[in-house]
Design a protein around this motif. Structure first.
Motif, short mmCIF file in Angstrom:
data_model
loop_
_atom_site.label_atom_id
_atom_site.label_comp_id
_atom_site.label_asym_id
_atom_site.label_seq_id
_atom_site.Cartn_x
_atom_site.Cartn_y
_atom_site.Cartn_z
N SER A 102 2.28 -62.04 37.22
CA SER A 102 2.62 -62.50 38.57
C SER A 102 4.11 -62.38 38.87
O SER A 102 4.52 -62.52 40.02
N VAL A 103 4.93 -62.09 37.85
CA VAL A 103 6.37 -61.95 38.06
C VAL A 103 6.67 -60.53 38.49
O VAL A 103 6.17 -59.58 37.90
N PRO A 104 7.47 -60.38 39.53
CA PRO A 104 7.80 -59.01 39.97
C PRO A 104 8.66 -58.30 38.92
O PRO A 104 9.33 -58.94 38.11
N ARG A 105 8.62 -56.98 38.94
CA ARG A 105 9.44 -56.20 38.01
C ARG A 105 10.91 -56.52 38.25
O ARG A 105 11.34 -56.72 39.38
N ILE A 106 11.68 -56.53 37.18
CA ILE A 106 13.11 -56.81 37.25
C ILE A 106 13.83 -55.51 36.95
O ILE A 106 13.92 -55.09 35.80
N GLY A 107 14.32 -54.86 37.98
CA GLY A 107 14.94 -53.55 37.79
C GLY A 107 13.90 -52.60 37.24
O GLY A 107 12.81 -52.46 37.78
N THR A 108 14.22 -51.96 36.12
CA THR A 108 13.27 -51.03 35.51
C THR A 108 12.51 -51.69 34.37
O THR A 108 11.70 -51.04 33.71
N SER A 109 12.78 -52.98 34.12
CA SER A 109 12.10 -53.70 33.03
C SER A 109 10.84 -54.38 33.53
O SER A 109 10.79 -54.87 34.65
N THR A 110 9.85 -54.43 32.66
CA THR A 110 8.68 -55.23 32.97
C THR A 110 9.01 -56.69 32.65
O THR A 110 9.98 -56.97 31.93
#
Length: 57
Positions: A14-22
């Protein structure tokens, strides 16, 4: 703990992607970073206790 562990994958999804990291990669980096600071704190505490021991003897 099993209840918490079973909820983690859903929470991470449910957490959105942070930059290019999952979210899982970000959590891994956070845990690594926290571990580095724990090691630094441990070294500071050892140095402090060594100085205190020298001072009192």
């Amino acid at each position: 703990m099993p209840t918490t562990s079973s909820k983690l994958p859903a929470a991470l999804d449910s957490v959105p992607r942070i930059g290019t990291s999952t979210p899982l990669e970000a959590l891994g980096r956070l845990m690594y970073h926290t571990g580095i600071h724990a090691g630094q704190i441990s070294q500071i505490q050892r140095a402090f206790h060594a100085k205190e021991k020298e001072r009192t003897h």
